[in-house]
Design an enzyme around this catalytic site. Sequence first.
Site, mmCIF file in Angstrom:
data_model
loop_
_atom_site.group_PDB
_atom_site.id
_atom_site.type_symbol
_atom_site.label_atom_id
_atom_site.label_comp_id
_atom_site.label_asym_id
_atom_site.label_seq_id
_atom_site.Cartn_x
_atom_site.Cartn_y
_atom_site.Cartn_z
ATOM 1 N N ARG A 1 -6.984 5.523 -0.046
ATOM 2 C CA ARG A 1 -7.944 6.588 0.194
ATOM 3 C C ARG A 1 -7.567 7.331 1.469
ATOM 4 O O ARG A 1 -6.915 6.786 2.355
ATOM 5 C CB ARG A 1 -9.354 6.027 0.334
ATOM 6 C CG ARG A 1 -9.899 5.408 -0.943
ATOM 7 C CD ARG A 1 -11.320 4.908 -0.744
ATOM 8 N NE ARG A 1 -11.922 4.437 -1.995
ATOM 9 C CZ ARG A 1 -11.799 3.210 -2.472
ATOM 10 N NH1 ARG A 1 -11.081 2.315 -1.782
ATOM 11 N NH2 ARG A 1 -12.373 2.866 -3.612
ATOM 12 N N LYS B 1 -7.532 10.004 7.373
ATOM 13 C CA LYS B 1 -7.681 11.118 8.312
ATOM 14 C C LYS B 1 -6.656 12.198 7.973
ATOM 15 O O LYS B 1 -5.713 11.965 7.208
ATOM 16 C CB LYS B 1 -7.488 10.654 9.758
ATOM 17 C CG LYS B 1 -6.102 10.087 10.050
ATOM 18 C CD LYS B 1 -5.972 9.654 11.496
ATOM 19 C CE LYS B 1 -6.046 10.806 12.470
ATOM 20 N NZ LYS B 1 -5.791 10.392 13.871
ATOM 21 N N HIS C 1 4.342 -1.969 -19.555
ATOM 22 C CA HIS C 1 3.895 -2.546 -20.822
ATOM 23 C C HIS C 1 2.584 -1.875 -21.227
ATOM 24 O O HIS C 1 1.843 -1.377 -20.379
ATOM 25 C CB HIS C 1 3.685 -4.056 -20.699
ATOM 26 C CG HIS C 1 4.948 -4.808 -20.431
ATOM 27 N ND1 HIS C 1 5.872 -5.102 -21.406
ATOM 28 C CD2 HIS C 1 5.450 -5.324 -19.281
ATOM 29 C CE1 HIS C 1 6.878 -5.768 -20.883
ATOM 30 N NE2 HIS C 1 6.656 -5.913 -19.583
ATOM 31 N N THR D 1 -2.667 5.364 -6.352
ATOM 32 C CA THR D 1 -2.916 5.605 -7.772
ATOM 33 C C THR D 1 -3.314 7.048 -8.057
ATOM 34 O O THR D 1 -3.358 7.453 -9.216
ATOM 35 C CB THR D 1 -4.025 4.681 -8.288
ATOM 36 O OG1 THR D 1 -5.227 4.931 -7.543
ATOM 37 C CG2 THR D 1 -3.632 3.220 -8.134
ATOM 38 N N LYS D 2 -3.617 7.813 -6.984
ATOM 39 C CA LYS D 2 -4.029 9.202 -7.143
ATOM 40 C C LYS D 2 -3.248 10.086 -6.181
ATOM 41 O O LYS D 2 -2.656 9.598 -5.211
ATOM 42 C CB LYS D 2 -5.536 9.351 -6.889
ATOM 43 C CG LYS D 2 -6.395 8.616 -7.897
ATOM 44 C CD LYS D 2 -7.881 8.826 -7.614
ATOM 45 C CE LYS D 2 -8.741 8.101 -8.634
ATOM 46 N NZ LYS D 2 -10.197 8.289 -8.358
#
Length: 211
Positions: free
Chosen positions: A204, A207, A135, A189-190
């Site tokens: 994130r 290692k 949306h 998200t990345k």
Amino acid sequence: MSVLSFLSAMYRVFTSSWPSWYYCRISGLSYNRTWKMKGKLYVRRSSYLLRLKHPEILGGSIIIGDYFSCNNKLMSNSVGIFQPCFFNISASGSKIIIGNNVGISGSTINATTSITIGDNTIIGSGCLITDTDSHPIFAAERNLPDWPKYTKSKPIVIGKNVFIGARSIVMKGVTIGDGAVVGAGSVVTKDVPANTIVAGNPARVIKTINQ
């Protein structure tokens, strides 16, 4: 052939080959005898009513390689499954492309552009991989009759030999490099570099994996 061998062969047919063929047929997929499917896989294409209202919406396509393993039943995964696999390709031209020897357990793959999954990748139970926000972000746009055109979408590419842990979410526009591991419950998200372990919300790098 002994009676036991015959019964074993029949058992394999009725618990593996026949269900796989049946589930593929009712989901609109062509059958591949190398696939192992436990329970029903759901595939959503544009509904008849949606096509009547928006004839330009033709739906997408699914391409699956050899030796695909799909777990959809409650006890077919060691951590349990709360839903069968659901592939959504209802947007015009959308594609889900799955390589060889890929295993998926009770997850949703929602493609409005394209989602590509490389060879030998494992997707754990209860994951969500979606290439769209579904949306618009702004309330004013969500209330418009043509709100879908304001919804942001971007392809997802998941490399080879990737392991995505249970209950993880992979968002639009993400590329996950070969050999990467996504920790359980992560929100990606990345982009994820190859041969790294990522975890958390947002995910994130934890290692590097030394091969």
